[in-house]
Design a protein around this motif. Structure first.
Motif, PDB file in Angstrom:
ATOM      1  N   THR A   6     -36.328 -12.022 -12.740  1.00 35.94           N
ATOM      2  CA  THR A   6     -37.234 -12.214 -13.715  1.00 35.94           C
ATOM      3  C   THR A   6     -36.771 -13.214 -14.806  1.00 35.94           C
ATOM      4  O   THR A   6     -37.395 -13.340 -15.906  1.00 35.94           O
ATOM      5  CB  THR A   6     -37.176 -10.775 -14.450  1.00 35.94           C
ATOM      6  OG1 THR A   6     -35.903 -10.565 -15.053  1.00 35.94           O
ATOM      7  CG2 THR A   6     -37.578  -9.700 -13.424  1.00 35.94           C
ATOM      8  N   LEU A  30     -39.577 -15.184 -16.267  1.00 32.39           N
ATOM      9  CA  LEU A  30     -40.666 -14.477 -17.234  1.00 32.39           C
ATOM     10  C   LEU A  30     -39.745 -14.159 -18.690  1.00 32.39           C
ATOM     11  O   LEU A  30     -40.489 -14.264 -19.484  1.00 32.39           O
ATOM     12  CB  LEU A  30     -40.648 -13.051 -16.476  1.00 32.39           C
ATOM     13  CG  LEU A  30     -41.662 -11.964 -17.376  1.00 32.39           C
ATOM     14  CD1 LEU A  30     -42.377 -10.990 -16.434  1.00 32.39           C
ATOM     15  CD2 LEU A  30     -40.728 -11.338 -18.075  1.00 32.39           C
ATOM     16  N   GLU A  62     -41.217 -15.413 -22.156  1.00 28.22           N
ATOM     17  CA  GLU A  62     -41.357 -14.423 -23.275  1.00 28.22           C
ATOM     18  C   GLU A  62     -40.524 -14.520 -24.620  1.00 28.22           C
ATOM     19  O   GLU A  62     -41.079 -14.167 -25.825  1.00 28.22           O
ATOM     20  CB  GLU A  62     -41.250 -12.924 -22.754  1.00 28.22           C
ATOM     21  CG  GLU A  62     -42.016 -12.509 -21.840  1.00 28.22           C
ATOM     22  CD  GLU A  62     -42.353 -10.846 -21.451  1.00 28.22           C
ATOM     23  OE1 GLU A  62     -41.521 -10.134 -22.139  1.00 28.22           O
ATOM     24  OE2 GLU A  62     -42.797 -10.366 -20.641  1.00 28.22           O
ATOM     25  N   ALA A  68     -40.949  -5.222 -15.006  1.00 33.42           N
ATOM     26  CA  ALA A  68     -40.932  -6.098 -16.000  1.00 33.42           C
ATOM     27  C   ALA A  68     -42.634  -6.362 -16.138  1.00 33.42           C
ATOM     28  O   ALA A  68     -43.267  -6.435 -17.271  1.00 33.42           O
ATOM     29  CB  ALA A  68     -40.305  -7.296 -16.040  1.00 33.42           C
ATOM     30  N   GLU A  69     -43.298  -6.421 -15.092  1.00 35.19           N
ATOM     31  CA  GLU A  69     -44.818  -6.970 -14.937  1.00 35.19           C
ATOM     32  C   GLU A  69     -45.709  -5.662 -15.088  1.00 35.19           C
ATOM     33  O   GLU A  69     -46.714  -5.994 -16.073  1.00 35.19           O
ATOM     34  CB  GLU A  69     -45.176  -7.557 -13.860  1.00 35.19           C
ATOM     35  CG  GLU A  69     -44.333  -9.112 -13.614  1.00 35.19           C
ATOM     36  CD  GLU A  69     -44.582  -9.627 -12.212  1.00 35.19           C
ATOM     37  OE1 GLU A  69     -44.307 -10.904 -12.130  1.00 35.19           O
ATOM     38  OE2 GLU A  69     -45.212  -8.836 -11.127  1.00 35.19           O
ATOM     39  N   VAL A  99     -44.775  -2.785 -16.511  1.00 35.32           N
ATOM     40  CA  VAL A  99     -44.632  -2.105 -17.800  1.00 35.32           C
ATOM     41  C   VAL A  99     -43.997  -2.829 -19.130  1.00 35.32           C
ATOM     42  O   VAL A  99     -44.842  -3.024 -19.735  1.00 35.32           O
ATOM     43  CB  VAL A  99     -43.291  -0.723 -17.560  1.00 35.32           C
ATOM     44  CG1 VAL A  99     -43.252   0.248 -18.714  1.00 35.32           C
ATOM     45  CG2 VAL A  99     -43.683  -0.080 -16.597  1.00 35.32           C
ATOM     46  N   SER A 100     -42.725  -3.304 -18.866  1.00 32.26           N
ATOM     47  CA  SER A 100     -42.051  -4.241 -19.942  1.00 32.26           C
ATOM     48  C   SER A 100     -40.955  -4.680 -19.464  1.00 32.26           C
ATOM     49  O   SER A 100     -40.061  -4.061 -18.803  1.00 32.26           O
ATOM     50  CB  SER A 100     -42.424  -3.721 -21.202  1.00 32.26           C
ATOM     51  OG  SER A 100     -41.283  -2.902 -21.653  1.00 32.26           O
ATOM     52  N   ARG A 101     -40.228  -5.892 -20.013  1.00 32.62           N
ATOM     53  CA  ARG A 101     -38.869  -6.292 -19.530  1.00 32.62           C
ATOM     54  C   ARG A 101     -38.004  -5.316 -20.027  1.00 32.62           C
ATOM     55  O   ARG A 101     -36.935  -5.194 -19.740  1.00 32.62           O
ATOM     56  CB  ARG A 101     -39.025  -7.609 -20.147  1.00 32.62           C
ATOM     57  CG  ARG A 101     -38.984  -7.699 -21.560  1.00 32.62           C
ATOM     58  CD  ARG A 101     -38.615  -9.176 -22.169  1.00 32.62           C
ATOM     59  NE  ARG A 101     -39.128  -9.461 -23.615  1.00 32.62           N
ATOM     60  CZ  ARG A 101     -38.057  -9.186 -24.551  1.00 32.62           C
ATOM     61  NH1 ARG A 101     -37.033  -8.657 -24.177  1.00 32.62           N
ATOM     62  NH2 ARG A 101     -38.229  -9.260 -25.771  1.00 32.62           N
ATOM     63  N   HIS A 102     -38.269  -4.695 -20.946  1.00 34.20           N
ATOM     64  CA  HIS A 102     -37.450  -3.488 -21.874  1.00 34.20           C
ATOM     65  C   HIS A 102     -36.881  -2.458 -20.665  1.00 34.20           C
ATOM     66  O   HIS A 102     -35.754  -2.223 -20.597  1.00 34.20           O
ATOM     67  CB  HIS A 102     -38.064  -3.252 -23.275  1.00 34.20           C
ATOM     68  CG  HIS A 102     -38.586  -4.129 -23.947  1.00 34.20           C
ATOM     69  ND1 HIS A 102     -37.555  -4.888 -24.866  1.00 34.20           N
ATOM     70  CD2 HIS A 102     -39.731  -4.429 -24.509  1.00 34.20           C
ATOM     71  CE1 HIS A 102     -38.244  -5.673 -25.590  1.00 34.20           C
ATOM     72  NE2 HIS A 102     -39.636  -5.552 -25.339  1.00 34.20           N
ATOM     73  N   TRP A 103     -37.837  -2.017 -20.025  1.00 36.75           N
ATOM     74  CA  TRP A 103     -37.713  -1.097 -19.250  1.00 36.75           C
ATOM     75  C   TRP A 103     -36.893  -1.180 -18.110  1.00 36.75           C
ATOM     76  O   TRP A 103     -36.007  -0.552 -17.487  1.00 36.75           O
ATOM     77  CB  TRP A 103     -38.784  -0.305 -18.901  1.00 36.75           C
ATOM     78  CG  TRP A 103     -39.516   0.571 -19.901  1.00 36.75           C
ATOM     79  CD1 TRP A 103     -40.353   0.362 -20.885  1.00 36.75           C
ATOM     80  CD2 TRP A 103     -39.153   1.800 -20.180  1.00 36.75           C
ATOM     81  NE1 TRP A 103     -40.625   1.433 -21.403  1.00 36.75           N
ATOM     82  CE2 TRP A 103     -39.628   2.344 -21.146  1.00 36.75           C
ATOM     83  CE3 TRP A 103     -37.903   2.735 -19.732  1.00 36.75           C
ATOM     84  CZ2 TRP A 103     -39.777   3.407 -21.810  1.00 36.75           C
ATOM     85  CZ3 TRP A 103     -37.752   3.999 -20.338  1.00 36.75           C
ATOM     86  CH2 TRP A 103     -38.485   4.314 -21.313  1.00 36.75           C
ATOM     87  N   SER A 142     -42.609 -12.493 -10.922  1.00 36.71           N
ATOM     88  CA  SER A 142     -41.359 -12.051 -11.021  1.00 36.71           C
ATOM     89  C   SER A 142     -41.281 -11.034  -9.429  1.00 36.71           C
ATOM     90  O   SER A 142     -40.171 -10.858  -8.925  1.00 36.71           O
ATOM     91  CB  SER A 142     -40.996 -11.199 -12.131  1.00 36.71           C
ATOM     92  OG  SER A 142     -40.803 -12.115 -13.240  1.00 36.71           O
TER      93      SER A 142
END
Length: 464
Positions: free
Chosen positions: A36, A39, A43, A161-162, A164-168, A306
Motif C-alpha cells: 500500500t 496509496l 494520501e 485500505a481501498e 474501508v480505509s488505510r487506518h483499518w 493496492s
C-alpha cells in the motif's frame, strides 16, 4: 555472574499456539505497508524519498532494539520482556492506525519496530519450556506462522485500505496482537532470568541510533544537494563524527554492543560486505517494483491498485518463505561459497533484466520472486558461514552483526531508490521518468555483482 534458577515449567500446546498466533498477527502488521506504499504516498502527499523512509523505519528500530531485548531478556526473563515489547508494538499499531500525517505515521512505525526484538524472545521461550525435539518443531511453527501472517498482510492490506480505509489495515492486526499477547501472558509460564549481571551498552546504542538516523537524513537531502549544499555537508560531517565516536566507544566498552575485533577477521568482514550488497539489491527491487506497478497505465506503468499490487507480490513472499529451508539444504549439499556465488548470479541477472525488460506484469512478478528467493538463500548461507567462522561463544555476536548489516543494506538500498526516483521526475510532474527505474535496477545489479569479488576471502577465515 550466572544465577541459580529453578527448572522452567513445561508448557502445553495452547501456550505454543498462542505464541504462534501472536507471530501471525505480528507478521500481518509488519507487512501491510509494502503493497500500500503508493496509496500512502498519495494520501499523505509523500515524495518517493519520504515513502522510502517510511518503508524502512521499522527495520531501523528493530536493529537497535534487538540487542537491547536480548540483554533485558537475560536479566528479567524472556516472557517479561516480550510481553512489554508487544505492548509497545500494539501502541505503535494504534498510532499508525490513527495517524493523520507522515510524522505521526513514522512514530507509529518506530514503535512497531519493537517486534523485531520481540520475536527472537519467543524462540528462547520455546527452547526453555520444551524438550529439544519438541522445541525445534515449535520454533518451526512459530516462524512459519510469522511468514504466513506476512503473506496474509500482503493480500489483505490493499482490499482493506481501498474498501474501508488505510487506518483499518493497521487497526485490525493491532487488535489481533493485543488479544494474542494477553493469551501468551496468561498461558505461557514465566521463565527465570538467565543472568543477573547482563549489561546494555547504552552509549553504543545511542551512537548507533544517531548513525542510522543521520545516514537516512543524508540520503534524504542528497537529491537536492545543489539547493542545500551546507546542510548536506553538515550532515556528512556529523555522520563521520558519530561513526568515529561509536568505534571508540565500542573498543573501550566492557560489554560492547558489537565486538569490533570480529571485523578484523577476513571471513567475517567479507561476509558482512556480501550481506550488505545482497540486501541493497533486494531493497531496490522491494521498493521499485511496487512503485512501477502503481505508475499510470497511460505511460510505462500498469496503474495497479493496492489490491492488485498485493496479489502481484504474493509469489515473492512465498519465494522468501521457502528460501531459508532451501538455502540450508543447498549449503549442506554444495557449501556456502558455491551457494552464495549462484544466488548472487541469479540476483544480478534478474536485476539487470528488470532494468530493460519490464513491459509486462509477469516480468516484474517473476523477477521479484527470483530476487526474493536468491536473496533468502544467500542470507541463509551467510549466517551459516559466519557461525562456522567463530567459536561457539562468539556465534551470537557474529550472527547478530549479520542482522544489523542486513538492516543497513536494506535501508541504504530503499533510501537510494527513493532518491533516484525523486531526482528523475519528469519536468513539471511528480512522476519519475522510466529511465529512473532502469537506473535504480542497474545500480542494484552492479552493487550485487561486485560482492562476487570478496567471496574468495570467505575461505581465509579460521575460528576465532
Amino acid at each position: 555472574m550466572t544465577t541459580t534458577v529453578d527448572r522452567p515449567v513445561r508448557v502445553g500446546k495452547p501456550a505454543v499456539w498462542a505464541l504462534a498466533l501472536l507471530a501471525a498477527a505480528t507478521g500481518t502488521l509488519e507487512s501491510v505497508v509494502t503493497p500500500t506504499l503508493p496509496l500512502l504516498q498519495r494520501e499523505l502527499s509523500m515524495s518517493p524519498a519520504q515513502g522510502a523512509l517510511l518503508s524502512i523505519t521499522m527495520l531501523i528500530t528493530g536493529a537497535i532494539i534487538t540487542p537491547i531485548a536480548g540483554n533485558l531478556g537475560d536479566r528479567f526473563g524472556s516472557k517479561w520482556v516480550m510481553v512489554r515489547l508487544m505492548a509497545v508494538v500494539a501502541t505503535g499499531g494504534l498510532v499508525s492506525a490513527l495517524a493523520p500525517n507522515l510524522p505521526v505515521l513514522l512514530l507509529g512505525q518506530v514503535l512497531e519496530g519493537a517486534m523485531v526484538g520481540a520475536m527472537p524472545l519467543s524462540f528462547i521461550l520455546v527452547r526453555k519450556h520444551l524438550p529439544a525435539g519438541e522445541s525445534a518443531v515449535a520454533i518451526g511453527v512459530v516462524s512459519g506462522m510469522f511468514v504466513g501472517g506476512g503473506m496474509l498482510g500482503t493480500l489483505m492490506a490493499g482490499p482493506i485500505a481501498e474498501g474501508v480505509s488505510r487506518h483499518w489495515m493497521f487497526a485490525i492486526p493491532t487488535l489481533a496482537i493485543v488479544i494474542t499477547t494477553l493469551a501468551v501472558h496468561r498461558l505461557m509460564p514465566s521463565d527465570p532470568p538467565a543472568r543477573s549481571d547482563a549489561r546494555i551498552d547504552w552509549p553504543g546504542v545511542v551512537l548507533l541510533s544517531g548513525i542510522l538516523v543521520t545516514l537516512m537524513a543524508v540520503l534524504q537531502v542528497a537529491p537536492n544537494a545543489i539547493d542545500q549544499p551546507l546542510l548536506l555537508s553538515a550532515l556528512v560531517v556529523l555522520l563521520a563524527g558519530l561513526v568515529t565516536g561509536w568505534i571508540r566507544v565500542e573498543r573501550r566498552a566492557a560489554a560492547p554492543m558489537i565486538d569490533l575485533r570480529l571485523l578484523a577477521k577476513p571471513a567475517l568482514w567479507s561476509s558482512y560486505v556480501i550481506t550488505f550488497a545482497v540486501c541493497v539489491g533486494t531493497a531496490v527491487a522491494t521498493y521499485l517494483v511496487p512503485q512501477l506497478f502503481d505508475v499510470s497505465a497511460d505511460g510505462y506503468g500498469f496503474g495497479a491498485s493496492s489490491t492488485d499490487i498485493g496479489r502481484y507480490l504474493l509469489p515473492s513472499a512465498i519465494a522468501a518463505a521457502v528460501s531459508g529451508p532451501l538455502g540450508g539444504l543447498a549449503v549442506r549439499r554444495f557449501g556456502s561459497s558455491a551457494v552464495l556465488a549462484t544466488g548472487i548470479g541469479i540476483m544480478t541477472t534478474a536485476l539487470f533484466t528488470l532494468a530493460f525488460v519490464h513491459t509486462e506484469v509477469w516480468h516484474l512478478v517473476v523477477g521479484k520472486a527470483l530476487i526474493a528467493l536468491a536473496s533468502g538463500v544467500c542470507i541463509t548461507a551467510m549466517v551459516v558461514k559466519t557461525a562456522d567462522a567463530v567459536d561457539e561463544e562468539s556465534t551470537g555476536i557474529a550472527t547478530s552483526l549479520v542482522l544489523v548489516t542486513r538492516v543497513l543494506g536494506f535501508a541504504f538500498g530503499v533510501q537510494v531508490s527513493g532518491s533516484i526516483l525523486d531526482a528523475g521526475k519528469l519536468p513539471g510532474t511528480t512522476v519519475p521518468a522510466e529511465s529512473a527505474y532502469s537506473t535504480g535496477f542497474v545500480i542494484a545489479a552492479t552493487v550485487t555483482a561486485l560482492s562476487l569479488l570478496v567471496i574468495r576471502t570467505l575461505r581465509k577465515g579460521v575460528k576465532a
